[in-house]
Design a protein around this motif. Structure first.
Motif, PDB file in Angstrom:
ATOM      1  N   SER A 178      22.865  86.272  59.335  1.00 41.02           N
ATOM      2  CA  SER A 178      22.311  87.524  58.810  1.00 41.02           C
ATOM      3  C   SER A 178      23.401  88.497  58.342  1.00 41.02           C
ATOM      4  O   SER A 178      23.126  89.454  57.617  1.00 41.02           O
ATOM      5  N   LEU A 179      24.648  88.244  58.736  1.00 42.13           N
ATOM      6  CA  LEU A 179      25.745  89.184  58.497  1.00 42.13           C
ATOM      7  C   LEU A 179      26.084  89.287  57.010  1.00 42.13           C
ATOM      8  O   LEU A 179      26.249  88.275  56.328  1.00 42.13           O
ATOM      9  N   THR A 180      26.182  90.534  56.513  1.00 43.41           N
ATOM     10  CA  THR A 180      26.545  90.752  55.105  1.00 43.41           C
ATOM     11  C   THR A 180      27.862  91.494  54.944  1.00 43.41           C
ATOM     12  O   THR A 180      28.522  91.349  53.921  1.00 43.41           O
ATOM     13  N   THR A 181      28.270  92.285  55.967  1.00 44.45           N
ATOM     14  CA  THR A 181      29.454  93.134  55.817  1.00 44.45           C
ATOM     15  C   THR A 181      30.327  93.103  57.063  1.00 44.45           C
ATOM     16  O   THR A 181      29.837  93.291  58.183  1.00 44.45           O
ATOM     17  N   ILE A 182      31.615  92.857  56.854  1.00 43.27           N
ATOM     18  CA  ILE A 182      32.628  93.015  57.901  1.00 43.27           C
ATOM     19  C   ILE A 182      33.530  94.149  57.450  1.00 43.27           C
ATOM     20  O   ILE A 182      34.276  94.019  56.480  1.00 43.27           O
ATOM     21  N   ASP A 183      33.428  95.273  58.117  1.00 43.23           N
ATOM     22  CA  ASP A 183      34.119  96.479  57.666  1.00 43.23           C
ATOM     23  C   ASP A 183      35.604  96.445  58.021  1.00 43.23           C
ATOM     24  O   ASP A 183      36.073  95.568  58.753  1.00 43.23           O
ATOM     25  N   ARG A 184      36.321  97.404  57.524  1.00 41.83           N
ATOM     26  CA  ARG A 184      37.773  97.422  57.672  1.00 41.83           C
ATOM     27  C   ARG A 184      38.187  97.524  59.148  1.00 41.83           C
ATOM     28  O   ARG A 184      37.531  98.188  59.934  1.00 41.83           O
ATOM     29  N   PHE A 185      39.261  96.825  59.447  1.00 42.86           N
ATOM     30  CA  PHE A 185      39.862  96.783  60.785  1.00 42.86           C
ATOM     31  C   PHE A 185      38.941  96.205  61.857  1.00 42.86           C
ATOM     32  O   PHE A 185      39.211  96.339  63.050  1.00 42.86           O
ATOM     33  N   ALA A 186      37.841  95.565  61.446  1.00 41.12           N
ATOM     34  CA  ALA A 186      36.837  95.099  62.414  1.00 41.12           C
ATOM     35  C   ALA A 186      37.442  94.240  63.522  1.00 41.12           C
ATOM     36  O   ALA A 186      37.092  94.387  64.695  1.00 41.12           O
ATOM     37  N   PHE A 187      38.357  93.331  63.156  1.00 42.28           N
ATOM     38  CA  PHE A 187      38.981  92.438  64.136  1.00 42.28           C
ATOM     39  C   PHE A 187      40.502  92.589  64.139  1.00 42.28           C
ATOM     40  O   PHE A 187      41.218  91.680  64.570  1.00 42.28           O
ATOM     41  N   SER A 188      40.967  93.713  63.715  1.00 40.55           N
ATOM     42  CA  SER A 188      42.407  93.960  63.669  1.00 40.55           C
ATOM     43  C   SER A 188      43.006  93.933  65.081  1.00 40.55           C
ATOM     44  O   SER A 188      42.455  94.522  66.011  1.00 40.55           O
ATOM     45  N   GLY A 189      44.110  93.217  65.219  1.00 41.38           N
ATOM     46  CA  GLY A 189      44.779  93.172  66.515  1.00 41.38           C
ATOM     47  C   GLY A 189      44.154  92.226  67.516  1.00 41.38           C
ATOM     48  O   GLY A 189      44.513  92.260  68.707  1.00 41.38           O
ATOM     49  N   CYS A 190      43.229  91.355  67.043  1.00 41.64           N
ATOM     50  CA  CYS A 190      42.647  90.329  67.931  1.00 41.64           C
ATOM     51  C   CYS A 190      43.601  89.143  67.964  1.00 41.64           C
ATOM     52  O   CYS A 190      43.387  88.125  67.293  1.00 41.64           O
ATOM     53  N   THR A 191      44.618  89.246  68.763  1.00 44.03           N
ATOM     54  CA  THR A 191      45.732  88.297  68.720  1.00 44.03           C
ATOM     55  C   THR A 191      45.390  86.922  69.300  1.00 44.03           C
ATOM     56  O   THR A 191      46.094  85.954  69.039  1.00 44.03           O
ATOM     57  N   SER A 192      44.313  86.824  70.081  1.00 46.12           N
ATOM     58  CA  SER A 192      43.914  85.531  70.652  1.00 46.12           C
ATOM     59  C   SER A 192      42.860  84.825  69.802  1.00 46.12           C
ATOM     60  O   SER A 192      42.492  83.685  70.089  1.00 46.12           O
ATOM     61  N   LEU A 193      42.393  85.491  68.767  1.00 47.42           N
ATOM     62  CA  LEU A 193      41.376  84.904  67.889  1.00 47.42           C
ATOM     63  C   LEU A 193      42.076  84.018  66.862  1.00 47.42           C
ATOM     64  O   LEU A 193      42.758  84.510  65.971  1.00 47.42           O
ATOM     65  N   ASN A 194      41.919  82.701  67.007  1.00 46.68           N
ATOM     66  CA  ASN A 194      42.648  81.800  66.106  1.00 46.68           C
ATOM     67  C   ASN A 194      41.763  81.008  65.160  1.00 46.68           C
ATOM     68  O   ASN A 194      42.264  80.316  64.275  1.00 46.68           O
ATOM     69  N   GLN A 195      40.447  81.121  65.322  1.00 47.68           N
ATOM     70  CA  GLN A 195      39.543  80.389  64.438  1.00 47.68           C
ATOM     71  C   GLN A 195      38.292  81.207  64.187  1.00 47.68           C
ATOM     72  O   GLN A 195      37.766  81.843  65.098  1.00 47.68           O
ATOM     73  N   ILE A 196      37.798  81.169  62.945  1.00 48.88           N
ATOM     74  CA  ILE A 196      36.559  81.875  62.642  1.00 48.88           C
ATOM     75  C   ILE A 196      35.857  81.201  61.469  1.00 48.88           C
ATOM     76  O   ILE A 196      36.503  80.686  60.543  1.00 48.88           O
ATOM     77  N   ILE A 197      34.537  81.165  61.554  1.00 47.94           N
ATOM     78  CA  ILE A 197      33.704  80.638  60.471  1.00 47.94           C
ATOM     79  C   ILE A 197      32.869  81.777  59.923  1.00 47.94           C
ATOM     80  O   ILE A 197      32.120  82.427  60.669  1.00 47.94           O
ATOM     81  N   ILE A 198      33.015  82.055  58.649  1.00 48.28           N
ATOM     82  CA  ILE A 198      32.296  83.149  57.994  1.00 48.28           C
ATOM     83  C   ILE A 198      31.224  82.544  57.094  1.00 48.28           C
ATOM     84  O   ILE A 198      31.528  81.757  56.194  1.00 48.28           O
ATOM     85  N   SER A 199      29.976  82.909  57.348  1.00 48.55           N
ATOM     86  CA  SER A 199      28.853  82.285  56.636  1.00 48.55           C
ATOM     87  C   SER A 199      28.748  82.785  55.196  1.00 48.55           C
ATOM     88  O   SER A 199      29.339  83.805  54.811  1.00 48.55           O
ATOM     89  N   ASN A 200      27.950  82.068  54.417  1.00 50.76           N
ATOM     90  CA  ASN A 200      27.755  82.411  53.003  1.00 50.76           C
ATOM     91  C   ASN A 200      27.045  83.742  52.806  1.00 50.76           C
ATOM     92  O   ASN A 200      27.078  84.304  51.711  1.00 50.76           O
ATOM     93  N   SER A 201      26.408  84.234  53.854  1.00 53.39           N
ATOM     94  CA  SER A 201      25.666  85.492  53.735  1.00 53.39           C
ATOM     95  C   SER A 201      26.575  86.713  53.605  1.00 53.39           C
ATOM     96  O   SER A 201      26.151  87.763  53.113  1.00 53.39           O
ATOM     97  N   VAL A 202      27.835  86.566  54.028  1.00 53.12           N
ATOM     98  CA  VAL A 202      28.768  87.699  54.010  1.00 53.12           C
ATOM     99  C   VAL A 202      29.161  88.036  52.573  1.00 53.12           C
ATOM    100  O   VAL A 202      29.702  87.194  51.847  1.00 53.12           O
ATOM    101  N   GLU A 203      28.877  89.273  52.181  1.00 52.21           N
ATOM    102  CA  GLU A 203      29.159  89.735  50.815  1.00 52.21           C
ATOM    103  C   GLU A 203      30.426  90.566  50.738  1.00 52.21           C
ATOM    104  O   GLU A 203      31.097  90.591  49.700  1.00 52.21           O
ATOM    105  N   TYR A 204      30.740  91.260  51.837  1.00 50.30           N
ATOM    106  CA  TYR A 204      31.882  92.170  51.818  1.00 50.30           C
ATOM    107  C   TYR A 204      32.751  91.970  53.061  1.00 50.30           C
ATOM    108  O   TYR A 204      32.265  92.032  54.188  1.00 50.30           O
TER     109      TYR A 204
END
Length: 245
Positions: A203-229
């Motif tokens: 359902s996600l369409t927007t990931i705003d600025r700095f949303a995951f900034s500084g997440c130093t342990s996050l090494n993998q992510i899958i972003i779906s086709n629904s994301v526009e921004y």
């Protein structure tokens, strides 16, 4: 206002069953008041009612009518445990902010809670887990920021993750984002240095600025086709190694 504020020797309080609310700053700075029972007819704990007090435990009568815990009601108090009555609809801004001894907060079955205000549980360092009722449809900015929360169940009714909601929650490792969420706000998870995985819903369409900034342990992510921004620096200074878009 402030009826018993700064009563340094106040130990025991029995509330009359005709009282409908606990007014503003009523027991503020009452250091020796540790325990209180709230009669079922009380509908509101007003602003700062127990702020900076020694209150450790609070018990609500069965079939409580409480509808609102107002802003800063328990801010910087010694509260350790609390069960929120199912009648409560609002937890106000900074209601439990900087409650250094808060270990457990739970909600009665059938909770009608709708709103959690900004900074409501910010800077609570012993609170590790919380399960938010599905009735909640809005959690305001910074509500859990700078807390020691490790795991949290988000309700299925929220449409977005508010800005800085979990910023600097350095013990947060995993979180499931409900399918109802369409936007992750500014800096929502910024500084969550232990965050290892996050499920982004379709359902996600927007990931705003700095949303995951500084997440130093996050090494993998899958972003779906629904994301526009995906806005500037959304994943800056993170530990990402593998990205699927």
């Amino acid at each position: 206002e402030g009826i018993f504020e700064n009563c340094d020797y106040l130990i025991n309080v029995t509330l009359n069953k005709t009282i409908k609310s606990i007014p503003v700053n009523t027991f503020k700075d009452c250091d020796l008041l540790k325990y209180i029972e709230i009669p079922k007819q009380i509908t509101m704990i007003e602003s700062g009612a127990f702020m900076n007090s020694g209150i450790e435990n609070i018990v609500f009568d069965q079939d409580s009518s409480l509808s609102c815990i107002s802003d800063s009601a328990f801010h910087f108090s010694n509260i350790k445990n609390i069960v929120i009555p199912k009648s409560c609809e609002i937890i106000g801004p900074s209601a439990f902010r900087q409650c250094q001894y808060l270990e457990s907060i739970s909600f009665e079955d059938g909770s009608n809670l709708l709103t959690i205000g900004n900074y409501a549980f910010a800077e609570t360092y012993l609170l590790k887990r919380i399960s938010i009722p599905n009735s909640v449809n809005f959690i305001d900015i910074y509500a859990f920021s700078n807390s020691s929360i490790e795991s949290i169940n988000l309700p299925n009714n929220i449409g977005f993750i508010s800005s800085y909601l979990f910023s600097n929650c350095r013990n947060l490792k995993n979180i499931e984002i409900p399918d109802s969420v369409t936007e992750i706000g500014i800096g929502a998870f910024s500084g969550c240095s232990s965050l290892e995985s996050i499920n982004l819903p379709s359902s996600l369409t927007t990931i705003d600025r700095f949303a995951f900034s500084g997440c130093t342990s996050l090494n993998q992510i899958i972003i779906s086709n629904s994301v526009e921004y995906i806005l500037e620096e959304a994943f800056s200074y993170s530990g990402l190694v593998d990205i699927t878009i």
